[in-house]
Design an enzyme around this catalytic site. Structure first.
Site, PDB file in Angstrom:
ATOM      1  N   SER A 138      24.797  14.052   5.473  1.00 19.10           N
ATOM      2  CA  SER A 138      26.046  14.383   4.537  1.00 19.10           C
ATOM      3  C   SER A 138      25.405  14.527   3.094  1.00 19.10           C
ATOM      4  O   SER A 138      24.408  14.137   2.481  1.00 19.10           O
ATOM      5  CB  SER A 138      26.920  12.933   4.271  1.00 19.10           C
ATOM      6  OG  SER A 138      27.863  13.126   3.436  1.00 19.10           O
ATOM      7  N   TYR A 151      28.193   3.775   3.954  1.00 16.41           N
ATOM      8  CA  TYR A 151      28.068   5.236   4.530  1.00 16.41           C
ATOM      9  C   TYR A 151      27.045   5.891   4.002  1.00 16.41           C
ATOM     10  O   TYR A 151      26.441   6.746   4.687  1.00 16.41           O
ATOM     11  CB  TYR A 151      29.462   5.836   4.369  1.00 16.41           C
ATOM     12  CG  TYR A 151      29.672   7.027   4.895  1.00 16.41           C
ATOM     13  CD1 TYR A 151      29.574   7.575   6.524  1.00 16.41           C
ATOM     14  CD2 TYR A 151      29.555   8.391   4.142  1.00 16.41           C
ATOM     15  CE1 TYR A 151      29.894   8.621   6.921  1.00 16.41           C
ATOM     16  CE2 TYR A 151      29.586   9.703   4.409  1.00 16.41           C
ATOM     17  CZ  TYR A 151      29.695   9.918   5.814  1.00 16.41           C
ATOM     18  OH  TYR A 151      29.691  11.089   6.469  1.00 16.41           O
TER      19      TYR A 151
END
Ligand SMILES: NC(=O)c1ccc[n+]([C@@H]2O[C@H](COP(=O)([O-])OP(=O)(O)OC[C@H]3O[C@@H](n4cnc5c(N)ncnc54)[C@H](OP(=O)(O)O)[C@@H]3O)[C@@H](O)[C@H]2O)c1
Length: 250
Positions: A138, A151
């Site tokens: 990501s 995350y």
């Protein structure tokens, strides 16, 4: 990688980016196996895409990884592509007390999961004439959103692990690619129509084009600024990104 003639396992292939990649590889005539936790949802995937196979897998459970890997290789001995797309994203706030269960779950799904599954399949993949491991990290691994701190941290850790693995496999028949998505609609970040979210179809089309190359990183232009963040102004960039995010969201 060659985009045809493969047997492809996609974790998290029931939804979002994983589902988009599963559909794209399926339409190109590859044998696609979609992995996920719930049988009823996997059955719905198989029903919607005749010819797609499914695999029950909880990537946080070592015994599930072991059993699912054995079943996969028994039923699909030509497996040569592993796409790690499963993840979970839970809000947090490291400026306050953190939720123990949420923290542990995110590390287990996003970091230990792909590490564990790839490890289980590695001996098989190394025996293939050509094999490909694809991870989905990501942009938040390069420029964190503060309210998704764990995350973001799992994706930074995954990126580091990928660098090591690619180095160690460089003389082998196995290539390693890292998809670094920006905010993409229809996935774990929700808000498919948000003006800052990249439409899923467009993301998948560009990603498939780049997977067909030898690029180590699959990076659409929407992801480039965050990916290239690390440097002398890293803190300034993260500050501006988080200020923009908070202004958009709350
Ligand atoms: N969407 C975005 O904006 C975005 C941005 C950057 C990076 N990414 C990354 O892209 C990948 C795909 O994200 P997405 O947006 O498509 O998310 P998504 O639609 O929420 O899909 C996540 C998938 O992970 C699977 N999963 C969760 N926990 C699991 C477990 N314990 N065992 C096995 N599978 C599990 C789920 O499968 P089941 O529920 O069927 O088990 C689900 O299909 C992720 O790695 C994510 O971090 C997404």
């Amino acid at each position: 990688m060659e985009l045809t003639g493969n047997t492809v396992l996609i974790t998290g292939g029931r939804s979002g980016i994983g589902a988009g990649l599963a559909k794209a590889f399926h339409e190109l005539g590859n044998q696609v196996v979609v992995a996920g936790r719930r049988r009823d949802q996997l059955d719905a995937v198989a029903h919607a895409h005749p010819g797609m196979a499914t695999l029950e897998l909880d990537i946080t459970d070592p015994s599930s990884v072991t059993e699912a890997s054995a079943a996969l290789l028994r039923d699909h001995p030509k497996l040569n592509v592993l796409i790690n797309s499963s993840a979970t994203m839970l809000g947090d706030d490291p400026g306050h007390r953190m939720d123990e269960a949420d923290t542990t779950t995110q590390v287990a799904v996003n970091l230990l999961g792909p590490v564990r599954l790839t490890s289980a399949l590695m001996p098989h993949l190394r025996r293939q004439p050509r094999a490909h491991i694809v991870y989905t990290s990501s942009t938040l691994g390069f420029a964190p959103i503060a309210l998704f701190a764990i995350y973001s941290a799992t994706k930074a850790a995954l990126h580091s692990y990928i660098l090591s693995q690619r180095f160690l496999l460089k003389e082998s028949s196995v290539t390693v690619q890292e998809i670094i998505p920006p905010w993409v609609g229809n996935g774990l970040a929700g808000s498919p129509d948000h003006p800052l979210a990249m439409p899923l179809d467009s993301f998948i089309a560009q990603t498939m084009q780049m997977l067909a190359t030898d690029a180590a990183e699959v990076l659409v232009k929407e992801a480039a600024a965050c990916r290239n963040n690390a440097g002398p102004d890293e803190h300034g960039f993260v500050d501006r990104l988080n200020t923009l995010f908070l202004a958009q969201s709350y």
